[in-house]
Enzyme design. Structure first.
Site, PDB file in Angstrom:
ATOM      1  N   CYS A 120       0.818  -1.225   0.000  1.00  0.00           N
ATOM      2  CA  CYS A 120       0.000   0.000   0.000  1.00  0.00           C
ATOM      3  C   CYS A 120       0.851   1.274   0.000  1.00  0.00           C
ATOM      4  O   CYS A 120       0.316   2.370  -0.140  1.00  0.00           O
ATOM      5  CB  CYS A 120      -0.958   0.002   1.182  1.00  0.00           C
ATOM      6  SG  CYS A 120      -1.980  -1.468   1.241  1.00  0.00           S
ATOM      7  N   HIS A 253      -3.025   7.079   2.425  1.00  0.00           N
ATOM      8  CA  HIS A 253      -3.516   5.798   1.907  1.00  0.00           C
ATOM      9  C   HIS A 253      -4.928   5.559   2.444  1.00  0.00           C
ATOM     10  O   HIS A 253      -5.197   5.728   3.632  1.00  0.00           O
ATOM     11  CB  HIS A 253      -2.573   4.681   2.345  1.00  0.00           C
ATOM     12  CG  HIS A 253      -3.126   3.324   2.098  1.00  0.00           C
ATOM     13  ND1 HIS A 253      -3.661   2.956   0.889  1.00  0.00           N
ATOM     14  CD2 HIS A 253      -3.228   2.240   2.911  1.00  0.00           C
ATOM     15  CE1 HIS A 253      -4.079   1.702   0.974  1.00  0.00           C
ATOM     16  NE2 HIS A 253      -3.827   1.255   2.183  1.00  0.00           N
ATOM     17  N   ASN A 283     -10.240  -0.205   0.235  1.00  0.00           N
ATOM     18  CA  ASN A 283      -8.775  -0.132   0.212  1.00  0.00           C
ATOM     19  C   ASN A 283      -8.272  -0.782  -1.081  1.00  0.00           C
ATOM     20  O   ASN A 283      -8.385  -1.993  -1.250  1.00  0.00           O
ATOM     21  CB  ASN A 283      -8.236  -0.861   1.455  1.00  0.00           C
ATOM     22  CG  ASN A 283      -6.727  -0.832   1.552  1.00  0.00           C
ATOM     23  OD1 ASN A 283      -6.029  -0.492   0.602  1.00  0.00           O
ATOM     24  ND2 ASN A 283      -6.221  -1.191   2.713  1.00  0.00           N
TER      25      ASN A 283
HETATM   26  O1  UT7 Z   1      -3.585  -1.091   3.726  1.00  0.00           O
HETATM   27  C1  UT7 Z   1      -3.263  -1.232   5.084  1.00  0.00           C
HETATM   28  C2  UT7 Z   1      -4.003  -2.393   5.514  1.00  0.00           C
HETATM   29  N1  UT7 Z   1      -4.984  -2.371   6.475  1.00  0.00           N
HETATM   30  C3  UT7 Z   1      -5.368  -1.468   7.366  1.00  0.00           C
HETATM   31  O2  UT7 Z   1      -4.958  -0.370   7.444  1.00  0.00           O
HETATM   32  C4  UT7 Z   1      -6.364  -1.955   8.340  1.00  0.00           C
HETATM   33  C5  UT7 Z   1      -6.081  -1.505   9.729  1.00  0.00           C
HETATM   34  N2  UT7 Z   1      -7.029  -2.048  10.670  1.00  0.00           N
HETATM   35  C6  UT7 Z   1      -8.340  -1.733  10.675  1.00  0.00           C
HETATM   36  O3  UT7 Z   1      -8.794  -0.956   9.849  1.00  0.00           O
HETATM   37  C7  UT7 Z   1      -9.210  -2.341  11.735  1.00  0.00           C
HETATM   38  O4  UT7 Z   1      -8.405  -2.959  12.691  1.00  0.00           O
HETATM   39  C8  UT7 Z   1     -10.242  -3.345  11.164  1.00  0.00           C
HETATM   40  C9  UT7 Z   1     -11.270  -2.607  10.365  1.00  0.00           C
HETATM   41  C10 UT7 Z   1      -9.544  -4.387  10.322  1.00  0.00           C
HETATM   42  C11 UT7 Z   1     -10.963  -4.055  12.321  1.00  0.00           C
HETATM   43  O5  UT7 Z   1     -11.564  -3.110  13.200  1.00  0.00           O
HETATM   44  P1  UT7 Z   1     -11.429  -3.305  14.777  1.00  0.00           P
HETATM   45  O6  UT7 Z   1     -12.202  -2.202  15.378  1.00  0.00           O
HETATM   46  O7  UT7 Z   1      -9.958  -3.412  15.081  1.00  0.00           O
HETATM   47  O8  UT7 Z   1     -12.207  -4.658  15.006  1.00  0.00           O
HETATM   48  P2  UT7 Z   1     -11.667  -6.067  15.579  1.00  0.00           P
HETATM   49  O9  UT7 Z   1     -10.719  -6.676  14.623  1.00  0.00           O
HETATM   50  O10 UT7 Z   1     -11.228  -5.851  16.975  1.00  0.00           O
HETATM   51  O11 UT7 Z   1     -12.999  -6.894  15.579  1.00  0.00           O
HETATM   52  C12 UT7 Z   1     -14.086  -6.559  16.432  1.00  0.00           C
HETATM   53  C13 UT7 Z   1     -15.175  -7.571  16.270  1.00  0.00           C
HETATM   54  C14 UT7 Z   1     -14.702  -9.008  16.424  1.00  0.00           C
HETATM   55  O12 UT7 Z   1     -15.710  -9.722  17.114  1.00  0.00           O
HETATM   56  P3  UT7 Z   1     -15.566 -10.002  18.681  1.00  0.00           P
HETATM   57  O13 UT7 Z   1     -14.298 -10.801  18.810  1.00  0.00           O
HETATM   58  O14 UT7 Z   1     -15.491  -8.668  19.340  1.00  0.00           O
HETATM   59  O15 UT7 Z   1     -16.810 -10.769  18.992  1.00  0.00           O
HETATM   60  C15 UT7 Z   1     -14.641  -9.511  14.994  1.00  0.00           C
HETATM   61  O16 UT7 Z   1     -14.852 -10.908  14.918  1.00  0.00           O
HETATM   62  O17 UT7 Z   1     -15.749  -7.494  14.953  1.00  0.00           O
HETATM   63  C16 UT7 Z   1     -15.809  -8.792  14.364  1.00  0.00           C
HETATM   64  N3  UT7 Z   1     -15.664  -8.652  12.919  1.00  0.00           N
HETATM   65  C17 UT7 Z   1     -16.719  -8.481  12.099  1.00  0.00           C
HETATM   66  N4  UT7 Z   1     -18.040  -8.426  12.330  1.00  0.00           N
HETATM   67  C18 UT7 Z   1     -18.857  -8.209  11.280  1.00  0.00           C
HETATM   68  C19 UT7 Z   1     -14.517  -8.634  12.185  1.00  0.00           C
HETATM   69  N5  UT7 Z   1     -14.825  -8.447  10.886  1.00  0.00           N
HETATM   70  C20 UT7 Z   1     -16.170  -8.350  10.803  1.00  0.00           C
HETATM   71  C21 UT7 Z   1     -17.088  -8.142   9.750  1.00  0.00           C
HETATM   72  N6  UT7 Z   1     -18.399  -8.069  10.026  1.00  0.00           N
HETATM   73  N7  UT7 Z   1     -16.671  -7.975   8.472  1.00  0.00           N
END
Ligand code: UT7
Length: 326
Positions: A120, A253, A283
């Site tokens: 990225c 980005h 993204n």
């Molecule tokens: O190009 C660079 C690459 N990437 C990035 O810059 C991404 C950087 N990271 C992020 O943007 C965020 O960390 C994410 C969007 C990936 C995730 O957001 P978060 O607030 O860190 O959520 P999390 O990973 O802590 O997940 C929270 C909950 C989990 O459930 P539990 O364990 O709390 O019950 C996940 O299982 O959300 C759940 N979850 C979803 N639920 C519905 C994860 N993905 C999904 C989904 N739909 N698609």
């Protein structure tokens, strides 16, 4: 001797097919037994839709179309170009490079053509390389392209990653100029963090070795991204002898709207100075910055004379920035 700079003289972009909304994606994932929702995706990422390439549509095709648009905007022909740099992590083939395939599609043989791989951060790396080559006289007019079909490397059973990415391409024509142009570029990498965002697979002996899908520690990437997008912005602006207040537009980005907002807050910049397209494109990795740049140039926000700070961050771990006067 007059100083020689590189300057952006045209921008273009290409998105494959019709947008796929969060609701539509949630329906498709539900068929696989994967649960997600528009509200989760919007709340956590700001993404509302993405474009996904049909089978057979490649990064070089999207990149060539974005390049045609950029050439048209610059009033140039493909044969005026003597350098093509494509940033991509989803090349058409192992080789030749996607840049060579773009060059063939454009009908512009003879100049240099190669890919850079910085995930990225790829567009910042590609711009920095092309700027250096133009300033030293090794090239005169370059196409710098970010092109991706990330949908091909997503695990569609992993809701934590597959909702985040989209396909597309953005391009700029960078030409030698007596006036600045690119004011400063800064690039970084820290390979110790290779494990937080990667696609650790390859073709070997006729089969896939390793794991050919994207994996990510989202929270680790989030924290590092906000920290380095702040530091590299300050470093690049300082290298150009400017202040953050001199930046007219910030194009980080486009990974997550929360990352964009946190970056602007840390830098003390107004949110309305930040170009945001992650809601429409998701993204698109190396394509995200040139896609956002093209949107803001075409809708009239970015105008000649504006200082635009473009920032990348991603797998590697890599990060970098380009400050350009339009
Ligand atoms: O190009 C660079 C690459 N990437 C990035 O810059 C991404 C950087 N990271 C992020 O943007 C965020 O960390 C994410 C969007 C990936 C995730 O957001 P978060 O607030 O860190 O959520 P999390 O990973 O802590 O997940 C929270 C909950 C989990 O459930 P539990 O364990 O709390 O019950 C996940 O299982 O959300 C759940 N979850 C979803 N639920 C519905 C994860 N993905 C999904 C989904 N739909 N698609």
């Amino acid at each position: 001797m007059t100083a020689r700079f590189s300057k952006i003289v045209g921008t273009g972009s290409c998105l494959p097919g019709a947008p796929v909304s969060n609701d539509e994606l949630a329906r498709r994932l539900a068929e696989r037994g994967i649960e997600t929702s528009d509200s989760w995706i919007v709340e956590r990422t700001g993404i509302r839709q993405r474009h996904l390439a049909e089978t057979g549509v490649t990064s070089s095709q999207l990149g060539a179309e974005a390049a045609r648009e950029a050439l048209k905007a610059a009033g140039l022909e493909a044969t005026d170009i003597d350098l093509i740099v494509v940033a991509t992590s989803t090349p058409d083939w192992v080789f030749p490079s996607t840049a060579c395939l773009v060059q063939k599609a454009l009908g512009a043989p003879g100049g240099a053509a190669f890919d850079v791989q910085a995930v990225c951060t790829g567009f910042a790396y590609a711009m920095s390389v092309a700027d250096s080559m133009i300033r030293t006289g090794a090239a005169h007019r370059a196409l710098v392209i970010g092109a991706e079909v990330f949908s091909r490397i997503l695990d569609w059973n992993d809701r934590g990653t597959c909702v985040l990415f989209g396909d597309g391409a953005g391009a700029v024509v960078l030409a030698a100029s007596d006036e600045p142009g690119v004011l400063a570029t800064r690039l970084h990498a820290d390979g110790r963090y290779e494990n937080i965002l990667r696609t650790a697979g390859h073709v070997s002996g006729g089969s896939i070795t390793g794991y050919p899908f994207l994996t990510m520690d989202g929270q680790a990437v989030f924290k590092l991204a906000v920290s380095v997008l702040d530091s590299v912005a300050r470093e690049t602006v300082e290298a150009a002898g400017l202040q953050l207040a001199d930046v007219d537009w910030l194009i980080p980005h486009q990974a997550n709207v929360r990352i964009l907002q946190a970056t602007a807050r840390k830098l003390g910049m107004e949110q309305d100075k930040v170009v945001v397209t992650v809601d429409r494109h998701a993204n698109t990795s190396a394509a995200s910055v040139p896609l956002a740049l093209d949107v803001a140039v075409r809708d009239g926000r970015i105008r000649p004379g504006h200082n635009v700070l473009m920032e990348g961050v991603g797998g590697g771990f890599t990060w970098g920035a380009v400050l350009a006067r339009m």
